[in-house]
Design a protein around this motif. Sequence first.
Motif, PDB file in Angstrom:
ATOM      1  N   TYR A  38       1.003  -1.200  -0.074  1.00 18.92           N
ATOM      2  CA  TYR A  38       0.078  -0.068   0.037  1.00 18.92           C
ATOM      3  C   TYR A  38       0.923   1.236   0.020  1.00 18.92           C
ATOM      4  N   ASP A  39       0.579   1.973  -0.909  1.00 19.26           N
ATOM      5  CA  ASP A  39       1.123   3.512  -0.689  1.00 19.26           C
ATOM      6  C   ASP A  39       0.113   4.341  -0.059  1.00 19.26           C
ATOM      7  N   THR A  40       0.490   5.527   0.237  1.00 19.81           N
ATOM      8  CA  THR A  40      -0.394   6.433   0.987  1.00 19.81           C
ATOM      9  C   THR A  40      -1.765   6.484   0.347  1.00 19.81           C
ATOM     10  N   GLU A  41      -1.873   6.765  -0.997  1.00 21.21           N
ATOM     11  CA  GLU A  41      -3.142   6.956  -1.775  1.00 21.21           C
ATOM     12  C   GLU A  41      -4.138   5.644  -1.498  1.00 21.21           C
ATOM     13  N   ARG A  42      -3.509   4.450  -1.802  1.00 25.58           N
ATOM     14  CA  ARG A  42      -4.068   3.277  -1.696  1.00 25.58           C
ATOM     15  C   ARG A  42      -4.669   3.108  -0.252  1.00 25.58           C
ATOM     16  N   ALA A  43      -3.761   3.333   0.620  1.00 22.00           N
ATOM     17  CA  ALA A  43      -4.286   2.929   2.009  1.00 22.00           C
ATOM     18  C   ALA A  43      -5.245   3.876   2.529  1.00 22.00           C
ATOM     19  N   VAL A  44      -5.195   5.268   2.152  1.00 23.02           N
ATOM     20  CA  VAL A  44      -6.557   5.957   2.638  1.00 23.02           C
ATOM     21  C   VAL A  44      -7.628   5.732   1.846  1.00 23.02           C
ATOM     22  N   ALA A  45      -7.664   5.171   0.707  1.00 19.83           N
ATOM     23  CA  ALA A  45      -8.870   4.982   0.016  1.00 19.83           C
ATOM     24  C   ALA A  45      -9.314   3.715   0.401  1.00 19.83           C
ATOM     25  N   HIS A  47      -8.966   2.336   3.644  1.00 20.35           N
ATOM     26  CA  HIS A  47      -9.482   2.896   5.031  1.00 20.35           C
ATOM     27  C   HIS A  47     -11.023   3.730   4.975  1.00 20.35           C
ATOM     28  N   LEU A  48     -11.018   4.331   3.911  1.00 16.03           N
ATOM     29  CA  LEU A  48     -12.279   5.136   3.905  1.00 16.03           C
ATOM     30  C   LEU A  48     -13.436   4.244   3.401  1.00 16.03           C
TER      31      LEU A  48
END
Length: 57
Positions: A38-45, A47-48
């Motif tokens: 996971y990069d930051t963008e994928r991790a946030v998506a 989690h949301l």
Amino acid sequence: MLDTPPEHRADLPEGGDVPRTWLDITRLRADTGFEPAYDTERAVADHLAWLRAGNAR
């Protein structure tokens, strides 16, 4: 995209001069070949999506 009220403010602290080496995975990569899934963008998506699915915060 997050639905936040227009009056919402998030004041973030200024960055410092001390390097944040605990976030550096250079040695881990070199020693083991590790690559994060996971990069930051994928991790946030992810989690949301998890939150929107009704999971507890």
